[in-house]
Design a protein around this motif. Structure first.
Motif, PDB file in Angstrom:
ATOM      1  N   SER A 232      13.354  10.887   2.611  1.00 27.11           N
ATOM      2  CA  SER A 232      14.147   9.661   2.466  1.00 27.11           C
ATOM      3  C   SER A 232      15.357   9.690   3.373  1.00 27.11           C
ATOM      4  CB  SER A 232      14.603   9.491   1.017  1.00 27.11           C
ATOM      5  OG  SER A 232      13.497   9.364   0.167  1.00 27.11           O
TER       6      SER A 232
ATOM      7  N   GLN B 181      12.029   2.604  -2.238  1.00 26.87           N
ATOM      8  CA  GLN B 181      11.258   3.251  -3.295  1.00 26.87           C
ATOM      9  C   GLN B 181      11.361   2.474  -4.607  1.00 26.87           C
ATOM     10  OE1 GLN B 181      12.008   7.372  -3.225  1.00 26.87           O
ATOM     11  NE2 GLN B 181      10.735   7.854  -4.968  1.00 26.87           N
TER      12      GLN B 181
ATOM     13  N   ASP C 179       9.496   3.504   1.966  1.00 26.55           N
ATOM     14  CA  ASP C 179       9.818   4.726   1.225  1.00 26.55           C
ATOM     15  C   ASP C 179       9.042   4.751  -0.089  1.00 26.55           C
ATOM     16  OD1 ASP C 179      10.824   7.033   0.266  1.00 26.55           O
ATOM     17  OD2 ASP C 179      12.927   6.469   0.401  1.00 26.55           O
ATOM     18  N   GLU C 180       7.965   5.493  -0.102  1.00 20.75           N
ATOM     19  CA  GLU C 180       7.113   5.622  -1.289  1.00 20.75           C
ATOM     20  C   GLU C 180       6.913   4.288  -1.992  1.00 20.75           C
ATOM     21  OE1 GLU C 180       7.722   8.978  -3.794  1.00 20.75           O
ATOM     22  OE2 GLU C 180       9.027   9.947  -2.356  1.00 20.75           O
TER      23      GLU C 180
HETATM   24 MG   LIG Z   1      12.709  10.164  -1.356  1.00 21.73          MG
END
Ligand SMILES: [Mg+2]
Ligand SMILES: Nc1ncnc2c1ncn2[C@@H]1O[C@H](COP(=O)(O)OP(=O)(O)OP(=O)(O)O)[C@@H](O)[C@H]1O
Lengths: 314, 371
Positions: free
Chosen positions: B43, B82, B158-159
């Protein structure tokens, strides 16, 4: 230190014990409630009685012939010091002072909280610590230094008046009080907003940055609209404190036309010409208390909710 | 000239160095997937590319332009966070158009762009809702929509699928793959999911403790891991990493696998990597993926180099399409992948085929690949 295991007490009497406990608890609660409500009750009934009834009757009895006259007299005719034009002027004085003071201190607190949590700079923790410290400074210790500062601001106002033609409100007692309350309130409002924004997702700010929003656009479009609970809490807290303040008010605007409600109320009660008009005094006190009551009733729901939200989110 | 270039990127928070010299590059239209254990700096790397974190040293170039000191809004990127990071006070439409509004796009153009994206992501009926009134998958699509509406040079994810249930995750994965195929955008994507990494990527970077362990195509990472960490991290079930010794006489070499209370297994090698001769008589780590360790009938037909040995089966796990069998070699449980209808019983011995073309060797001291 070792924690002791609390002994588990067996409920032997079962249902009976429970009922007795309930009765005791609710009885005590009722007693306390009565104790707190009694003065309010006396004030309210007295404010609707005639002087005759007050002098001859029971303090706790309901008015036999309810009259609105004491309220009208308190609002429009009663004597505050030497002028006898009621308290209405002073009521508006308070409003004119409280509303800007509350709004300015709340907005500054929100801005501080925003910077302290989302735009962390070197020494942010120290700054916050010092602001917290401001919450613990006693009123009394501020009185004299503040008087000096207000004095210099007043002189600056006079010279501005002479040179530029306007004093920008410097030296005006109402402006002075707004200034004092804003300065004194910033510590608290910053504390409230900082703790709220600490738990506020930083990713929202980052997303807005990627979206191209500026510092103030993020504050106005993202932070403020999502701050309703803490905003209400802060407004109630500030409003109550500033409206009820007597010390600063009497120190910096204790005489003349611009004194706020609290000081005027004191003067009403202290004006001793002839008989003490309890009913008028009570009505004036009720009028002085109404705005804070109103704010609680209108926003009280949010107050509790906001405090809870802060507690859970940390 | 690569489209995204990262040269010697370092990032420290206070005294701790989080990114320790990252070098990566991605061609235009490429799909770079960052994988690695939690806390390895994925990240942080993504945030530095976005400009949300400053960098300590090094350089980031997007489309042949150094962006080190450029504000996030000036880098022409779009990011999916995320946690989605939808603005709770705005409607879905407001969320999607906020970026355009900040950039001064006129209202009617914004509306057109919203409608177009809403159609692609099938969120037209949700446009007037607040994020709190959406399901996880719907929020995910709105977050994607907020990025897609912008048509930036570079997408950062991000994810994005980590909060979804298994079924929705598969759907969204296919959706992202289709998006990449049809629009040809350049994407950097962080994930924990092996399958996402293998299926989406044109390039994978495996990270550990702020360093890139290996950077290459999915096939390279999977078939030619650079070290034990990469071999162990990629693939599910993981590669078997078996302590072994290199034996053999003269020019011939063999892998010797110890077994508890049994004769060691000796697998003759004819295609040993050149570096392996230095390890004669020494311990190595022998890596073989479960699918390269099968029943003889199920072994790959065109594999040139297969050695068969009798193994004692301890556990059998039927998994529907395959059956996994566990045997003990070199003091470790070793997983073999058999056909679903393979007839084996735990507690018996059965011949297993080692596909040595696919086998890899590591130096136990450095954990690096022996080539
Ligand atoms: Mg992360
Ligand atoms: N603002 C910060 N200050 C100090 N350390 C930080 C900060 N942000 C991240 N770190 C540290 O940097 C390291 C990498 O964090 P990062 O969020 O990049 O990990 P990640 O690879 O994305 O992990 P995950 O897969 O769990 O999301 C962690 O050890 C984390 O503790």
């Amino acid at each position: 230190m070792s924690t002791m295991a609390a002994p588990v007490r067996q409920v032997s009497g079962g249902v009976n014990v429970k009922i007795v406990n309930r009765v005791v608890i609710y009885g005590l609660l009722a007693l306390f409630a009565l104790f707190y409500l009694m003065p309010l009750f006396v004030m309210l009934v007295t404010s609707f009685k005639t002087m005759n009834e007050i002098q001859n009757g029971n303090m706790l009895s309901l008015p036999k012939a309810p009259t609105f006259d004491p309220w009208l007299k308190a609002w429009g005719e009663t004597c505050v010091g030497l002028t006898c034009a009621g308290i209405k002027g002073y009521f508006w004085n308070s409003i004119k002072m409280v509303v800007p003071a509350v709004l300015i201190s709340t907005m500054l607190g929100a801005l501080n909280g925003y910077v302290l949590t989302k735009w962390r700079f070197r020494g942010a923790t120290l700054v916050f610590g010092l602001m917290l410290f401001a919450c613990f400074i006693p009123f009394q210790s501020v009185l004299l230094p503040m008087a000096t500062i207000l004095g210099s601001l007043g002189r600056l106002g006079v010279s501005l008046q002479n040179s530029v033609g306007t004093s920008f409100g410097l030296g005006n007692p109402t402006v002075n009080l707004v200034f004092v309350h804003v300065v004194y309130g910033i510590g608290f409002t910053t504390l409230f907003f900082r703790n709220y924004y600490e738990a506020f997702p930083t990713e929202l700010v980052k997303a807005a940055q990627v979206d191209g929003a500026s510092f103030f656009q993020i504050f106005r479009r993202i932070m403020l609209p999502n701050s309703m609970p803490i905003f209400v809490v802060t407004v109630i807290y500030q409003f109550t404190n500033i409206w009820n303040d007597f010390l600063f008010a009497s120190a910096y605007a204790g005489t003349g036309d611009s004194m706020p409600m609290t000081v005027a109320l004191n003067n009403v009660v202290n004006t001793s010409t002839g008989v003490v008009e309890y009913n008028v005094n009570m009505a004036a006190a009720m009028i002085a208390a109404l705005p804070t009551l109103l704010v609680y009733v209108l926003a009280g729901r949010y107050f509790v909710r906001g405090l809870m939200a802060g507690a859970v989110k940390g | 000239m690569a489209f995204l270039e990262i040269n010697g990127l370092r990032k420290r928070f206070g005294q701790v160095e989080i990114l320790k010299g990252i070098d990566l590059e991605l061609e235009k239209g490429g799909f770079l997937v960052l994988v690695g254990p939690s806390g390895c700096g994925k990240s942080t790397l993504l945030n530095t590319i976005a400009g949300l974190e400053t960098i300590t040293s090094g350089e980031i170039r997007i489309d042949d332009r150094a962006v080190n000191d450029l504000h996030p809004s000036k880098r022409d990127i779009a990011m999916v966070f995320q946690s989605y990071a939808l603005y709770p006070n705005m409607t879905v439409a407001g969320n999607i158009s906020f970026g355009m509004e900040m950039r001064g796009v006129p209202a009617d153009e914004r509306q057109k762009a919203i409608d177009k994206v809403a159609k692609v992501l099938q969120i037209g009926h949700l446009l007037q809702r607040k994020p709190s009134q959406l399901s996880g998958g719907q929020r995910q699509r709105v977050a994607m929509g907020r990025a897609l509406v912008r048509d930036p040079k570079l997408f950062l994810f991000d994810e994005p699928l980590s909060n979804l249930d298994a079924k929705l995750r598969v759907d969204m994965r296919i959706e992202i793959k289709r998006l990449h195929a049809t629009t040809g955008t350049t994407i950097v994507y962080v994930t924990h999911d092996q399958i996402e990494a293998m299926t989406l990527a044109t390039k994978i970077a495996v990270m550990r403790d702020g360093e890139v362990q290996q950077f290459g195509t999915p096939a390279e990472i999977y078939n030619n891991p650079a070290n034990v960490f990469v071999a162990d991290f990629m693939g599910s079930p993981a590669m078997n990493l078996i302590p072994a010794t290199i034996g053999g006489d003269g020019s011939g070499m063999a892998v010797v696998l110890d077994r508890e209370a049994r004769q060691p297994i000796t697998l003759p090698m004819t295609n040993a990597p050149a570096g392996l001769s230095a390890f004669k008589g020494k311990p190595v780590i022998f890596g073989v993926r479960p699918e390269a360790l099968t029943d003889p009938e199920g072994a790959e037909r065109n594999a040139s180099h297969i050695a068969t040995a009798d193994c004692h089966i301890e556990v059998v796990e039927p998994a529907g399409s395959d059956t996994f069998a566990v045997t003990n070699l070199g003091g470790k449980g070793v997983v073999a992948r058999l056909r679903a209808d393979a007839n084996i019983q735990p507690g018996t011995s059965t011949p297993l085929a080692f596909n040595l073309t696919k086998a890899v060797f590591f130096d136990p001291a450095t954990e690096n690949r022996i080539r």
